[in-house]
Design an enzyme around this catalytic site. Structure first.
Site, PDB file in Angstrom:
ATOM      1  N   GLY A  51       1.048  -1.241   0.535  1.00 10.13           N
ATOM      2  CA  GLY A  51      -0.022  -0.141  -0.156  1.00 10.13           C
ATOM      3  C   GLY A  51       0.958   1.950   0.059  1.00 10.13           C
ATOM      4  N   ASP A  52      -0.020   2.404  -0.264  1.00 12.32           N
ATOM      5  CA  ASP A  52       1.017   3.484  -0.529  1.00 12.32           C
ATOM      6  C   ASP A  52      -0.050   4.807  -0.833  1.00 12.32           C
ATOM      7  OD1 ASP A  52       3.518   4.264  -1.036  1.00 12.32           O
ATOM      8  OD2 ASP A  52       2.340   5.888  -1.651  1.00 12.32           O
TER       9      ASP A  52
END
Length: 200
Positions: A71-72
């Protein structure tokens, strides 16, 4: 089968734990600045998705039978992507720029299981309060927002300065449970298979 989180974010791990899952924590170390530079002309949603994918792909070969999540998150403010401020000074500058405004928190997800792949970017609109200079300085000095996309948290001290959100709250914290659920269903897996509940 386990859920492996390719992230060192305490908030992402906390979301999974709150949802009954004890993830395997295996932070990925990728050159985020190089990826961002390579995608300088790409759409903002594609940038965060690419960062999430790089993290998941770095870890996935070590966990071929598990669900790997990368995730980012970045904040899209006035057309510009904002990452982590890292310093008190930069945090104060950010908050002076975003106080009283609305912006989009983009969270890219890449979820892998063997050769199966699911990529989705969630967008949540965040309405920032017109925080006072004293509160901005105190918030920056707390250290809490320094490693947070957009220089804020929703679930802790930063909650004082968020007037409203439109979208998925878990995505703002760092990991969208609805996105993860959609990926699992796409893979033919149920979310409840990962719940670590006490047995009666």
């Amino acid at each position: 089968m386990r859920i492996v989180l390719a992230s060192q974010s305490p908030s992402r791990a906390a979301i999974l734990r709150g949802a009954g899952v004890e993830p395997v924590l295996r932070p990925a170390h990728v050159d985020e600045r190089a990826i961002e530079a390579e995608l300088a002309d790409a759409a903002p949603g594609d940038v965060v998705a690419a960062l999430a994918a790089a993290k998941a792909e770095a870890i996935a070969p070590h966990y071929p039978d598990d669900v790997v999540i990368g995730g980012d998150s970045m904040l899209l403010l006035d057309g510009q992507l904002q990452g982590k401020p890292h310093t008190e000074e930069r945090t104060v500058e950010r908050w002076r720029a975003q106080a009283g405004k609305s912006a989009q928190l983009l969270t890219g997800h890449c979820i892998l299981l063997g050769d199966k792949r699911y990529v989705e970017t969630s967008t949540t609109t965040v309405h920032f309060a017109q925080a006072s200079e004293t509160d901005i300085a105190a918030y920056a000095a707390s250290g809490e927002p320094l490693q947070c996309a957009g220089a804020f948290t929703l679930e802790a001290l930063g909650g004082w300065f968020i007037d409203a959100i439109e979208g998925d709250p878990s995505s703002v914290i760092g990991l969208s449970l609805p996105v993860v659920r959609r990926a699992l269903y796409e893979f033919g897996v149920n979310a409840s298979e990962f719940w670590n509940l006490p047995r009666n």
